[in-house]
Design a protein around this motif. Structure first.
Motif, PDB file in Angstrom:
ATOM      1  N   ASP A  60       0.996  -1.355  -0.003  1.00  0.00           N
ATOM      2  CA  ASP A  60      -0.027   0.120  -0.071  1.00  0.00           C
ATOM      3  C   ASP A  60       0.700   1.310  -0.034  1.00  0.00           C
ATOM      4  O   ASP A  60       0.474   2.254   0.427  1.00  0.00           O
ATOM      5  N   GLY A  71       3.281   1.780  -2.782  1.00  0.00           N
ATOM      6  CA  GLY A  71       4.015   1.939  -4.128  1.00  0.00           C
ATOM      7  C   GLY A  71       5.482   1.173  -4.047  1.00  0.00           C
ATOM      8  O   GLY A  71       6.353   1.477  -4.974  1.00  0.00           O
ATOM      9  N   GLN A  72       5.852   0.264  -3.179  1.00  0.00           N
ATOM     10  CA  GLN A  72       6.954  -0.327  -3.106  1.00  0.00           C
ATOM     11  C   GLN A  72       6.857  -1.872  -3.732  1.00  0.00           C
ATOM     12  O   GLN A  72       8.166  -2.553  -4.047  1.00  0.00           O
ATOM     13  N   GLY A 113       4.447  -3.276  -6.027  1.00  0.00           N
ATOM     14  CA  GLY A 113       3.864  -3.669  -7.360  1.00  0.00           C
ATOM     15  C   GLY A 113       2.627  -4.483  -7.503  1.00  0.00           C
ATOM     16  O   GLY A 113       2.046  -4.428  -8.429  1.00  0.00           O
ATOM     17  N   THR A 141      -0.406  -3.039  -9.261  1.00  0.00           N
ATOM     18  CA  THR A 141      -0.181  -2.511 -10.570  1.00  0.00           C
ATOM     19  C   THR A 141      -1.488  -2.508 -11.614  1.00  0.00           C
ATOM     20  O   THR A 141      -2.091  -3.842 -11.712  1.00  0.00           O
ATOM     21  N   ILE A 177       0.319   1.755 -13.589  1.00  0.00           N
ATOM     22  CA  ILE A 177       0.846   2.528 -12.365  1.00  0.00           C
ATOM     23  C   ILE A 177       0.442   1.690 -11.247  1.00  0.00           C
ATOM     24  O   ILE A 177      -0.095   0.535 -11.196  1.00  0.00           O
ATOM     25  N   ASN A 178       1.009   2.205  -9.944  1.00  0.00           N
ATOM     26  CA  ASN A 178       0.691   1.666  -8.855  1.00  0.00           C
ATOM     27  C   ASN A 178      -0.588   2.204  -8.282  1.00  0.00           C
ATOM     28  O   ASN A 178      -0.619   3.573  -8.120  1.00  0.00           O
ATOM     29  N   SER A 188       1.914  -5.355 -15.090  1.00  0.00           N
ATOM     30  CA  SER A 188       3.002  -4.713 -15.374  1.00  0.00           C
ATOM     31  C   SER A 188       3.795  -5.161 -16.567  1.00  0.00           C
ATOM     32  O   SER A 188       4.400  -4.402 -17.389  1.00  0.00           O
ATOM     33  N   SER A 209      11.362  -4.406 -11.986  1.00  0.00           N
ATOM     34  CA  SER A 209      11.743  -4.236 -10.733  1.00  0.00           C
ATOM     35  C   SER A 209      10.706  -3.556  -9.830  1.00  0.00           C
ATOM     36  O   SER A 209      11.030  -3.568  -8.553  1.00  0.00           O
ATOM     37  N   GLY A 210       9.823  -2.983 -10.202  1.00  0.00           N
ATOM     38  CA  GLY A 210       8.632  -2.445  -9.372  1.00  0.00           C
ATOM     39  C   GLY A 210       7.826  -3.687  -8.943  1.00  0.00           C
ATOM     40  O   GLY A 210       6.769  -3.251  -8.300  1.00  0.00           O
ATOM     41  N   ASN A 211       7.835  -4.935  -9.289  1.00  0.00           N
ATOM     42  CA  ASN A 211       7.023  -5.925  -8.822  1.00  0.00           C
ATOM     43  C   ASN A 211       7.912  -6.908  -8.248  1.00  0.00           C
ATOM     44  O   ASN A 211       8.683  -7.623  -8.567  1.00  0.00           O
ATOM     45  N   LYS A 237      -0.620   8.935   3.838  1.00  0.00           N
ATOM     46  CA  LYS A 237      -1.251   7.623   4.591  1.00  0.00           C
ATOM     47  C   LYS A 237      -0.557   7.421   5.826  1.00  0.00           C
ATOM     48  O   LYS A 237      -0.903   6.845   6.976  1.00  0.00           O
ATOM     49  N   THR A 250      10.828   3.134 -10.764  1.00  0.00           N
ATOM     50  CA  THR A 250      10.234   2.090 -11.275  1.00  0.00           C
ATOM     51  C   THR A 250       9.164   2.669 -12.339  1.00  0.00           C
ATOM     52  O   THR A 250       8.765   3.937 -12.409  1.00  0.00           O
ATOM     53  N   GLN A 259       6.381   1.896 -13.123  1.00  0.00           N
ATOM     54  CA  GLN A 259       5.151   2.354 -12.567  1.00  0.00           C
ATOM     55  C   GLN A 259       4.937   3.767 -12.146  1.00  0.00           C
ATOM     56  O   GLN A 259       4.011   4.547 -11.987  1.00  0.00           O
ATOM     57  N   LEU A 260       5.940   4.072 -11.221  1.00  0.00           N
ATOM     58  CA  LEU A 260       6.251   5.196 -10.302  1.00  0.00           C
ATOM     59  C   LEU A 260       6.302   6.390 -11.476  1.00  0.00           C
ATOM     60  O   LEU A 260       5.658   7.362 -11.467  1.00  0.00           O
ATOM     61  N   LYS A 298       3.523   8.005 -13.349  1.00  0.00           N
ATOM     62  CA  LYS A 298       2.844   8.930 -12.486  1.00  0.00           C
ATOM     63  C   LYS A 298       3.325  10.169 -12.325  1.00  0.00           C
ATOM     64  O   LYS A 298       2.823  11.217 -12.032  1.00  0.00           O
ATOM     65  N   SER A 321      18.490  -2.006  -8.774  1.00  0.00           N
ATOM     66  CA  SER A 321      17.396  -1.418  -9.234  1.00  0.00           C
ATOM     67  C   SER A 321      16.459  -0.832  -8.145  1.00  0.00           C
ATOM     68  O   SER A 321      16.398  -1.535  -6.920  1.00  0.00           O
ATOM     69  N   TYR A 322      15.675   0.172  -8.345  1.00  0.00           N
ATOM     70  CA  TYR A 322      14.652   0.635  -7.418  1.00  0.00           C
ATOM     71  C   TYR A 322      15.196   0.865  -6.021  1.00  0.00           C
ATOM     72  O   TYR A 322      14.728   0.208  -4.940  1.00  0.00           O
TER      73      TYR A 322
END
Lengths: 166, 327
Positions: free
Chosen positions: A38, A40-41, A43, A46, A54-55, A106, A142-144, B38, B98, B100-101, B104, B234-235
């Motif tokens: 919750d 964004g770390q 994924g 996604t 996006i997250n 993703s 790498s975001g997942n 949050k 990443t 995804q980020l 946005k 990464s990340y």
């Protein structure tokens, strides 16, 4: 304006604090998208927003009137799976399966990004055309996170679909 | 998350009006702000959604480019003009977060990214940045990611971003519109602040200000590198990063522009180092002098002592690569 999720319009009459993730799972009843960290770390949440990954935990539902969201439910069905879904099954690209919807959304966007010519941090020439490799897939995914550690099979599943599309 | 009023601004005038009237914060990508909300590190009474302002394009501006504040990090790094003529910027953006980020995160929002100091995030800890006057638990605490340059007795936090480090090396300018509708241009190098005794202020923005864009000067050519050293491949945020734009002509360094991430409360830029390098032939001895000058006032905090040799080695490796030497 409503938000369109997997082709269906939904009204955004919610508390402004509602994340897009909570809206998808709670209000729209689409529980395929998962809540992991919750923040964004990880994924797990996604989704595709107007075609881009996006997250969904790090954005508010109310910010997305007029937008189009695709979740794992919109990519394929048990009878007609998306090629990535079929490849994940074939390659055993998961163990517990919790990160899988995020991984597949993703990966779908990742293949589109490569087709659009987006380079990554590991691309040799930032101005050139990206060439798909295991290193590129790992950097771009790498975001997942997968806490079961099914990464080798995830990479194999994505590589197979990428090669089939090339 | 604390309740807040949510409003959408459809024009710059409306955005200023809403920001001033409600004491609210602008939200664009929200990837940092919502994370902090949050955790209740940020508790704005109102959010003004600026995503509908017409600030989403990259257009020619004099001999350079104007990057709209709402251009996503992904779109900026994918733009052929950025990739071809300002590769250090594309590389720095791609080194951060990443896909995804970055889809946005926006150009304006990324400049305002707040520190990743663990004590800033932890409401049970003293933090002058989060709650002025409470002290700094990072000083004498676990401060592996903290500053070695420009810190104060009130705060040793670092600015965590990559994009702004490249913008500093490129000498870009931030375009800001204030609550009266007046435009002002602030060099990126002067946009972020050192903590001093007011670490709650990360940058020079005033209430009601809206970042509307970033202006890149004419392309400078040269060899452009961004090297980031971090705990994961990464990340992960930079422990040390170096953005470099170097030109070598007739065997001497004709132009050197360098900026550093992970070292301070802002992207670090030291004109003395550039002056020392310019006009000289590249050599290991010269690079040693440059690193020594960069770090002459460096102060370690206990857990981050390694950053001093790491910065020296990273700078030297970048200078060797950029001047055609081996790693």
């Amino acid at each position: 304006m409503p938000i369109t999720i997997n082709g269906v319009d939904h009204e955004l009459d919610v508390d402004p604090r509602t994340s897009l993730l909570d809206f998808l799972r709670g209000d729209a009843g689409l529980t395929g998208t998962k809540k992991g960290c919750d923040h964004g770390q990880c994924g797990a949440c996604t989704v595709l927003l107007n075609g881009q990954r996006i997250n969904s935990c790090l954005t508010l539902a109310v910010m997305h009137d007029g937008d189009s969201v695709t979740t794992i439910e919109g990519l394929g069905t048990p009878d007609a799976p998306h090629p990535l879904q079929a490849a994940f099954v074939r390659h055993d690209g998961y163990q517990c399966g919790y990160c899988t919807p995020g991984q597949i959304c993703s990966a779908k966007a990742m293949l589109d990004e490569i087709a659009a010519g987006w380079t990554s941090y590991v691309s040799d020439d930032v101005a050139g055309s990206p060439k798909l490799s295991e290193e590129e897939i790992r950097e771009r995914m790498s975001g997942n996170l997968c806490r079961c550690g099914a990464y080798s099979n995830i990479v194999a599943a994505i590589a197979e679909v990428a090669e089939a599309q090339a | 998350m604390k309740p807040f009023e949510y409003q959408q601004a459809h024009g710059l005038g409306e955005a200023h009006q809403l920001l001033v009237a409600d004491g609210g914060k602008p939200i664009a990508g929200g990837t940092n702000l919502l994370d902090l909300m949050k955790l209740e590190v940020e508790t704005p009474s109102a959010l003004v959604d600026v995503n509908r302002l017409p600030l989403g394009g990259i257009v020619e501006h004099g001999e350079g480019l104007h990057i709209g504040a709402l251009v996503s990090n992904s779109a900026c790094a994918a733009d052929p003009r950025i990739r071809g003529q300002y590769p250090v910027l594309a590389r720095a953006i791609l080194a951060g977060a990443t896909f995804q980020l970055r889809n946005k995160a926006t150009t304006g929002g990324n400049l305002c990214q707040r520190t990743r100091c663990y004590y800033f995030y932890d409401l049970s800890q003293a933090c002058n940045k989060r709650e002025p006057g409470t002290g700094c638990a990072a000083i004498g605490g676990f401060n592996r990611i903290h500053a070695i340059l420009g810190a104060s007795d009130a705060c040793i936090a670092t600015y965590p971003g990559d994009m702004a480090v490249a913008l500093s090396a490129l000498d870009a300018t931030v375009e800001i519109h204030d609550a009266k509708g007046e435009k002002r241009m602030v060099p990126v190098r002067e946009f972020h602040r050192l903590p001093g005794d007011t670490p709650e202020r990360d940058n020079v923005l005033e209430a009601g200000d809206v970042i509307t864009g970033v202006v890149l000067p004419a392309p400078s050519g040269g060899t452009q590198l961004y090297r980031k050293v971090r705990d994961r491949a990464s990340y992960a945020f930079a422990l040390v990063s170096v953005a470099a734009v170097l030109q070598v002509e007739d065997g001497v360094i004709a132009k050197a522009r360098l900026a550093f991430g992970g070292l301070a409360h802002k992207p670090w830029h030291d004109p003395r180092v550039e002056a020392l390098l310019e006009g000289e032939a590249p050599s290991d001895a010269l690079f040693d002098q440059a690193a020594a000058l960069l770090l002459d006032e460096a102060r370690e905090q206990g857990s981050n002592d390694f950053k001093i040799p790491l910065t020296r080695r990273t700078l030297k490796a970048v200078l060797r690569e950029a001047t055609g030497g081996t790693l």
